[in-house]
Design a protein around this motif. Sequence first.
Motif, PDB file in Angstrom:
ATOM      1  N   TYR A   1      11.135  -0.009 -11.328  1.00 19.87           N
ATOM      2  CA  TYR A   1      12.216   0.821 -10.801  1.00 19.87           C
ATOM      3  C   TYR A   1      13.505   0.034 -10.602  1.00 19.87           C
ATOM      4  N   ARG A   2      13.514  -1.254 -10.966  1.00 17.90           N
ATOM      5  CA  ARG A   2      14.644  -2.128 -10.670  1.00 17.90           C
ATOM      6  C   ARG A   2      15.962  -1.582 -11.238  1.00 17.90           C
TER       7      ARG A   2
ATOM      8  N   SER B   1       0.818  -1.224   0.000  1.00 16.57           N
ATOM      9  CA  SER B   1       0.000   0.000   0.000  1.00 16.57           C
ATOM     10  C   SER B   1       0.848   1.268   0.000  1.00 16.57           C
ATOM     11  N   PHE B   2       2.067   1.159   0.544  1.00 17.66           N
ATOM     12  CA  PHE B   2       2.881   2.356   0.731  1.00 17.66           C
ATOM     13  C   PHE B   2       4.225   2.322   0.026  1.00 17.66           C
ATOM     14  N   VAL B   3       4.646   1.148  -0.454  1.00 16.70           N
ATOM     15  CA  VAL B   3       6.031   0.978  -0.891  1.00 16.70           C
ATOM     16  C   VAL B   3       6.410   1.890  -2.064  1.00 16.70           C
ATOM     17  N   LYS B   4       5.509   2.125  -3.006  1.00 15.99           N
ATOM     18  CA  LYS B   4       5.852   2.971  -4.139  1.00 15.99           C
ATOM     19  C   LYS B   4       6.156   4.393  -3.694  1.00 15.99           C
TER      20      LYS B   4
ATOM     21  N   VAL C   1      20.656   3.309  -3.878  1.00 22.74           N
ATOM     22  CA  VAL C   1      19.443   2.804  -3.241  1.00 22.74           C
ATOM     23  C   VAL C   1      19.466   1.277  -3.278  1.00 22.74           C
ATOM     24  N   LEU C   2      19.295   0.667  -2.100  1.00 21.36           N
ATOM     25  CA  LEU C   2      19.317  -0.783  -1.973  1.00 21.36           C
ATOM     26  C   LEU C   2      17.980  -1.244  -1.400  1.00 21.36           C
TER      27      LEU C   2
ATOM     28  N   MET D   1       6.774  -6.754  -4.968  1.00 20.30           N
ATOM     29  CA  MET D   1       7.825  -6.815  -5.977  1.00 20.30           C
ATOM     30  C   MET D   1       7.317  -6.454  -7.371  1.00 20.30           C
ATOM     31  N   GLU D   2       6.052  -6.708  -7.646  1.00 19.70           N
ATOM     32  CA  GLU D   2       5.476  -6.279  -8.925  1.00 19.70           C
ATOM     33  C   GLU D   2       5.442  -4.755  -9.004  1.00 19.70           C
ATOM     34  N   ILE D   3       5.203  -4.116  -7.869  1.00 18.55           N
ATOM     35  CA  ILE D   3       5.194  -2.647  -7.824  1.00 18.55           C
ATOM     36  C   ILE D   3       6.604  -2.102  -8.022  1.00 18.55           C
ATOM     37  N   ILE D   4       7.585  -2.794  -7.495  1.00 16.54           N
ATOM     38  CA  ILE D   4       8.973  -2.347  -7.549  1.00 16.54           C
ATOM     39  C   ILE D   4       9.611  -2.576  -8.916  1.00 16.54           C
ATOM     40  N   GLU D   5       9.129  -3.537  -9.663  1.00 20.49           N
ATOM     41  CA  GLU D   5       9.780  -3.980 -10.895  1.00 20.49           C
ATOM     42  C   GLU D   5      10.132  -2.828 -11.863  1.00 20.49           C
TER      43      GLU D   5
END
Length: 284
Positions: free
Chosen positions: A51-52, A14-17, A33-34, A45-49
């Motif tokens: 920005y990988r 809900s908040f990670v992005k 950034v790590l 992880m789908e939200i993060i993809e």
Amino acid sequence: MKISVVIPSYNQASFVKEALVSVLEQDYAEKEVLFLDGGSTDGTMEIIEPYRSQLAVCISEKDSGQSDALAKGFARATGQILTWLNTDDVLLPGALADAARVFDNNPTAEWAFGNVIWVDAADKILRCRKGEVWGKTAVFLGMMTACGPSAFFSRSLYERVGGINRQLHYMMDTELWWRFSLCGSNYVRLPRYTWALRLHESAKTSSHMFSDPNDPNQLRIETAKAQEREHIAGIKGANEVRSGPLMAPFRIALKAASPGYIWSYLDSWRWRGRSLSMFLEQMR
């Protein structure tokens, strides 16, 4: 100087992005950034993809908790300055540039602390707080004037005290600040608000505010926190001073000598209930 930001993650879709973007959009070029996820199952992880490619490290694997993720992140970081951001919090604009400027202007400083804005799940401001100035007397009396994961610290200091304690799950930051303080280092305070701390029912910091205190899970958490407080008291050792008739006036005097602390009360009165985005727009 390069600043490495470690982002420990677990089931905060809900908040990670918002958290990640708040770091990636910092107006400071020398950042690393790590992102270390503990095996989230909520779509994190789908939200993060997307920005990988902007991340120096991006992994998702089972770990032993937040402290374990932080330790692994700092071990992989290559910056001279280290910090971290939780995935339900926000790094405010200009934070990294402010930190770099403070270290440039204070060559002997080994760590720096920012200031915090409390927000709710909808980004409404609950409180503003600028911390007290550094005081060796406060440390001597067992009073911690540093709080929250808004610290920027040198790699050499982090390694000198042995790094983060992987055995702690709730007060790993406070324990680290005490080891920093008691090894003879001192910090400087950043001038502006640096970090937004989100209070919500799933957060370790604030879950007790939304739970029945008699809930078995909450009782387990409070027991664990009490054990960690006892551990920290052992680290403080001779510096541990129980609350007595002189402590309250000393605390008041220290805060009164910290203009930022007083000013933050005015900010709280002005901004409480308003959106974080409105605050940031006004502060530009």
